[in-house]
Design an enzyme around this catalytic site. Structure first.
Site, PDB file in Angstrom:
ATOM      1  CE  LYS A  84       0.598   1.741   4.350  1.00  0.00           C
ATOM      2  NZ  LYS A  84       1.100   3.124   4.616  1.00  0.00           N
ATOM      3  N   GLY A 138       7.114   2.283   4.662  1.00  0.00           N
ATOM      4  CA  GLY A 138       5.814   2.935   4.656  1.00  0.00           C
ATOM      5  C   GLY A 138       4.854   2.305   3.667  1.00  0.00           C
ATOM      6  N   GLY A 159       4.516  -3.578   4.336  1.00  0.00           N
ATOM      7  CA  GLY A 159       5.036  -4.898   4.014  1.00  0.00           C
ATOM      8  C   GLY A 159       4.774  -5.943   5.081  1.00  0.00           C
ATOM      9  CG  ASP A 171      -0.684   0.678   8.264  1.00  0.00           C
ATOM     10  OD1 ASP A 171      -1.454   1.574   8.653  1.00  0.00           O
ATOM     11  OD2 ASP A 171       0.483   0.902   7.872  1.00  0.00           O
TER      12      ASP A 171
END
Length: 291
Positions: free
Chosen positions: A8, A104, A107, A142
């Site tokens: 992302k 960022g 992963g 995330d």
């Protein structure tokens, strides 16, 4: 079971506040992109041991080596899922990394989501996307996003996810140097900013909805202002000189993405960045997390 899980990026990322528990609230637009880790999960009913193996390219491992075993978030995801469902089994997890770490790009979070997804299928637990997201939140802010994927407005500490208009099919170059940034360090620098210039995440949502070809004008990241890495500046300069419409750091760093209209410009940019010793990949924005 073997799947690929997308990385992302943050098309926009603003830190809007800090809670009493120390967590920060954000306003962000998340987007899945076509750089994938490959995750294989196999149940091992004869043992309750969880084994995690990771394979990285030489370039990725030189920048940031990913831990195996209990320190890997994929291990934590497997342990959480099996214990929460009362399943007496172990598993073997093999991860082939293509998403840079400390970049960022989610992963580790993506790998955790992939493990939850695979174990849900393999065990027949049948948890809904919403329930998998609740489990994922326990592993990292995330992780829940990857059960939505595509383009989404993200608020709260990362758990408030609202899908917005599709922004897939856009050409990107994603690049990263050897410097990584820990999330804790990055937020500390955010807290130290005085009168920062906040990115307009809400304005970006409006453009994606109504004038997507102009969305790049609202790309931005408060962490870029806070961290100010030299490698980020060098990569951005190269991208813009090669014709990028905009170039912005993603997440808390340190990868940078550049948006291109022309494939030839993207190819020239990636080649130039590789020549300078950076990790650089051409990809597109994509609709789905899992393939």
């Amino acid at each position: 079971m073997r799947i690929k899980i997308a990385a992302k990026i943050n098309l926009a990322l603003d830190v809007s506040g800090k809670l009493e528990n120390g967590y920060h609230t954000i306003k962000s637009v998340f987007q899945t992109v076509g750089i994938y880790d490959e995750v294989s999960v196999e149940l091992t009913a004869e043992s309750d041991e969880i084994i995690v193996n990771c394979v990285q390219t030489e370039q990725l491992s030189q920048a940031d080596s990913v831990p195996c075993g209990e320190k890997n978030i994929a291990f934590k995801a497997a342990k959480l899922f099996l214990e929460s469902q009362g399943i007496k089994s172990g598993c073997r997890i093999d991860i082939k990394k293509s998403i840079p770490s400390q970049a960022g790009m989610g992963g580790g979070s993506s790998d955790a989501a992939a493990v939850l997804y695979c174990l849900n299928k393999l065990t027949g637990a049948g948890l809904s996307k919403e329930k998998l997201s609740v489990l994922g939140k326990k592993l990292g802010a995330d992780v829940p996003f990857f059960f939505t994927g595509g383009t989404a407005y993200v608020g709260g500490i990362g758990e408030e996810i609202t899908p917005i208009s599709d922004y897939s099919g856009r050409k990107l170059v994603v690049a990263k140097g050897v410097c990584g940034v820990s999330t804790a360090e990055a937020y500390g620098k955010i807290d130290a900013l005085e009168a920062p210039e906040h990115p307009d995440a809400d304005g970006l949502v409006q453009l994606i909805e109504n004038a997507p070809d102009q969305a790049y004008t609202k790309f931005g990241n408060l962490f870029e202002e806070a961290i100010q890495l030299e490698e980020v500046a060098v990569i951005k300069k190269s991208m813009l000189e090669c014709g990028a419409l905009n170039a912005v750091m993603t997440g808390s760093g340190s990868a940078v993405f550049g948006l291109f209209n022309e494939s030839s410009e993207a190819e020239k940019c990636a080649a130039e960045l590789k020549k300078q010793g950076f990790f650089a990949e051409i990809c597109e924005t994509v609709k789905e997390s899992f393939i």
